[in-house]
Scaffold this motif. Structure first.
Motif, short mmCIF file in Angstrom:
data_model
loop_
_atom_site.label_atom_id
_atom_site.label_comp_id
_atom_site.label_asym_id
_atom_site.label_seq_id
_atom_site.Cartn_x
_atom_site.Cartn_y
_atom_site.Cartn_z
N LEU A 1 25.20 20.30 -77.95
CA LEU A 1 24.78 21.22 -79.19
C LEU A 1 23.40 21.76 -78.97
CD1 LEU A 1 24.90 21.76 -82.17
CD2 LEU A 1 23.66 19.53 -82.72
N ALA A 2 22.55 20.80 -78.17
CA ALA A 2 21.16 21.61 -77.95
C ALA A 2 21.27 22.88 -76.96
CB ALA A 2 20.55 20.60 -77.15
N GLN A 3 22.16 22.79 -76.04
CA GLN A 3 22.47 23.97 -74.94
C GLN A 3 22.93 25.12 -75.84
OE1 GLN A 3 25.10 22.96 -71.81
NE2 GLN A 3 24.47 24.63 -70.57
N GLN A 4 23.87 24.93 -76.71
CA GLN A 4 24.41 26.00 -77.52
C GLN A 4 23.31 26.52 -78.36
OE1 GLN A 4 27.47 24.51 -80.25
NE2 GLN A 4 27.31 26.28 -81.59
N THR B 1 17.29 25.29 -87.91
CA THR B 1 16.80 26.67 -88.51
C THR B 1 16.27 27.48 -87.19
OG1 THR B 1 14.46 26.14 -88.62
CG2 THR B 1 16.03 25.31 -90.26
N ALA B 2 15.71 28.59 -87.50
CA ALA B 2 15.32 29.62 -86.71
C ALA B 2 14.07 29.27 -85.85
CB ALA B 2 15.07 30.80 -87.04
N ARG B 3 13.50 28.15 -86.73
CA ARG B 3 12.23 27.35 -86.27
C ARG B 3 12.40 26.13 -85.25
NH1 ARG B 3 7.07 28.38 -90.33
NH2 ARG B 3 7.22 30.62 -90.27
N THR B 4 13.49 25.73 -85.36
CA THR B 4 13.92 24.53 -84.49
C THR B 4 13.46 24.66 -83.02
OG1 THR B 4 15.46 23.85 -86.20
CG2 THR B 4 15.33 22.54 -84.22
N LYS B 5 12.68 23.66 -82.50
CA LYS B 5 12.31 23.89 -81.01
C LYS B 5 12.93 22.58 -80.19
CE LYS B 5 9.50 25.88 -77.82
NZ LYS B 5 8.36 25.96 -77.94
N ALA B 6 13.29 21.57 -80.82
CA ALA B 6 13.61 20.39 -80.13
C ALA B 6 14.34 19.20 -81.15
CB ALA B 6 12.26 19.72 -79.49
N ILE B 7 14.93 18.50 -80.45
CA ILE B 7 15.69 17.38 -81.16
C ILE B 7 14.95 15.94 -80.53
CG2 ILE B 7 17.85 16.19 -81.67
CD1 ILE B 7 19.14 18.93 -81.10
N ILE B 8 14.89 14.86 -81.19
CA ILE B 8 14.49 13.92 -80.67
C ILE B 8 15.43 12.61 -81.16
CG2 ILE B 8 12.51 11.83 -80.30
CD1 ILE B 8 10.46 14.05 -80.95
N VAL C 1 16.34 13.95 -90.84
CA VAL C 1 17.61 14.09 -90.77
C VAL C 1 18.33 12.53 -90.96
CG1 VAL C 1 19.77 14.38 -89.48
CG2 VAL C 1 17.80 16.22 -89.35
N ASP C 2 19.29 12.42 -91.90
CA ASP C 2 19.97 11.04 -92.05
C ASP C 2 20.70 10.61 -90.93
OD1 ASP C 2 20.41 8.99 -93.88
OD2 ASP C 2 21.58 10.05 -95.12
N VAL C 3 21.42 9.62 -90.92
CA VAL C 3 21.84 8.74 -89.78
C VAL C 3 23.10 8.21 -89.97
CG1 VAL C 3 19.48 8.26 -88.56
CG2 VAL C 3 20.72 6.56 -90.21
N LEU D 1 25.00 16.03 -88.52
CA LEU D 1 23.67 16.21 -89.24
C LEU D 1 22.79 16.80 -88.74
CD1 LEU D 1 24.18 12.01 -89.93
CD2 LEU D 1 23.96 13.77 -91.67
N ILE D 2 22.68 16.72 -87.37
CA ILE D 2 21.61 17.56 -86.52
C ILE D 2 21.83 18.94 -86.98
CG2 ILE D 2 20.89 18.09 -84.35
CD1 ILE D 2 21.56 15.39 -83.26
N GLU D 3 23.28 19.53 -86.79
CA GLU D 3 23.51 20.91 -86.65
C GLU D 3 23.18 21.39 -88.10
OE1 GLU D 3 26.76 23.71 -84.73
OE2 GLU D 3 27.56 21.70 -85.63
#
Length: 367
Positions: free
Chosen positions: A148-151, A124-131, A105-107, A118-120
């Motif tokens: 966003l992660a909680q959502q 996708t349906a396969r997204t498990k985590a964000i770093i 993802v861009d910054v 940018l994260i949102e």
């Protein structure tokens, strides 16, 4: 003739601590306790307390910290993990190690970190985590990222490799996500005399999982329940880091003073200086500017014996190792790769040295 100015002066950094470190090493040799000893345990407690969390788990490197964090969250084949493309390769590399897919993802063009829009767009349906990576020592917007992660029901691993001691409205990085990962590489704000890392967390179950994973998948001697790793922070490195640890606030203040001097002496030039939003404590692992004609300025500095570096010249989405996994377009990162230049930054940096750096940059830009 003026003396050279390095990117980081580790000799000056370690010299005041030399005798204390050597005395501590002698005691370790006398005790012959080299792995998972008292210094490692104490450092885990000290770093956890600094981060405002319950647990710290030492490991062999910052890269291993990310790998262990991903494994502890049971992330693997079929999963996607959102990572910034503009950072060191280890963040995405760790995702590959567990068989998952790094989604680049861009910054933001000013803070150099991930942002919620940018994260949102990459979820996708396969997204498990964000770093999110706290790049150069500036925290990403963790309150918004966590919301966003909680959502979306996603896990968050903070990559704090460059940001120990950074905070948002007084809350330390590493305390927001499910896990926070640190590097103790020698040039880091808290750095040893070799590789080392740590994962911090408030989750007791994750803490237990990490301790087995770093020790060959073993929670009981000679019982190996899962495939683990030989990734333990040795006592010599822990001792060195503990010797430095009481001085970390002083080191941070030195970096921040150097950044203030840079801001003063580079003011008015046609370049972008680093900045931080109100309430965000920047710890300046790097002091990174943006400018046109970057390469000419870098050459001018080199000609005067002044070090500089490009962090990072090739974004992750353009690295050969990721092959067909590269998706999307990251125009900001591509532009940053051609514009960023990191200047000398270390706690012992003197104003006279910064004045000299600024003078060379000013002459080069005028030319």
């Amino acid at each position: 003739m003026s003396q050279n100015i390095p990117m980081v002066d580790l000799q000056a950094h370690f010299q005041p601590l030399r005798e204390e470190i050597l005395a501590g090493m002698g005691k370790i040799l006398d005790q012959a306790s080299f792995i998972l000893g008292e210094h490692g345990r104490a450092l885990e407690s000290e770093v956890a307390q600094l981060c405002g969390v319950a647990h710290g788990v030492g490991c062999a490197s910052g890269t291993d910290a990310l790998l262990l964090a991903l494994r502890a969250l049971d992330i693997g084949p079929g999963d996607e993990v959102i990572v910034p493309t503009f950072t060191f390769i280890a963040t995405a590399e760790a995702v590959l190690y567990v068989g998952a897919k790094p989604v680049f993802v861009d910054v933001d063009p000013h803070s150099y970190v991930l942002t919620v829009p940018l994260i949102e767009a990459a979820i996708t349906a396969r997204t498990k985590a964000i770093i999110p990576v706290h790049l150069y020592g500036l925290p990403a917007d963790m309150p918004a990222i966590m919301a966003l992660a909680q959502q979306h029901g996603l896990k968050v691993i903070e990559d704090c490799a460059q940001a120990i001691g950074a905070s948002i409205h007084g809350r330390p990085v590493g305390s927001f996500g499910d896990l926070g990962c640190f590097s103790f590489f020698p040039s880091k704000n808290l750095g040893g005399a070799g590789d080392g890392g740590m994962v911090v967390t408030n989750d007791a179950a994750l803490n237990k999982q990490l301790r087995g994973l770093r020790n060959h998948g073993s929670w009981q001697t000679y019982h190996h329940d899962v495939l683990g790793y030989n990734s333990r922070l040795d006592e010599m490195q822990a001792l060195i880091l503990r010797t430095e640890f009481p001085h970390l606030a002083t080191f941070t203040a030195g970096r921040q003073q150097a950044a203030a001097w840079y801001g003063q002496h580079l003011a008015g030039l046609d370049l972008q200086l680093p900045s931080a939003a109100d309430g965000y404590q920047h710890v300046y692992h790097q002091y990174t500017i943006q400018l046109e004609g970057r390469d000419a300025v870098k050459a001018a500095l080199q000609a005067e014996g002044i070090a500089s570096a490009i962090y990072y010249p090739i974004p992750g989405h353009r690295q050969k190792m990721f092959g067909e996994q590269v998706q999307g377009h990251c125009p900001v990162a591509d532009k940053l790769a051609a514009r960023v230049l990191s200047l000398p930054m270390f706690p012992e940096l003197q104003e006279a040295q910064i004045v000299r750096v600024a003078e060379v940059i000013r002459r080069s830009l005028r030319a």
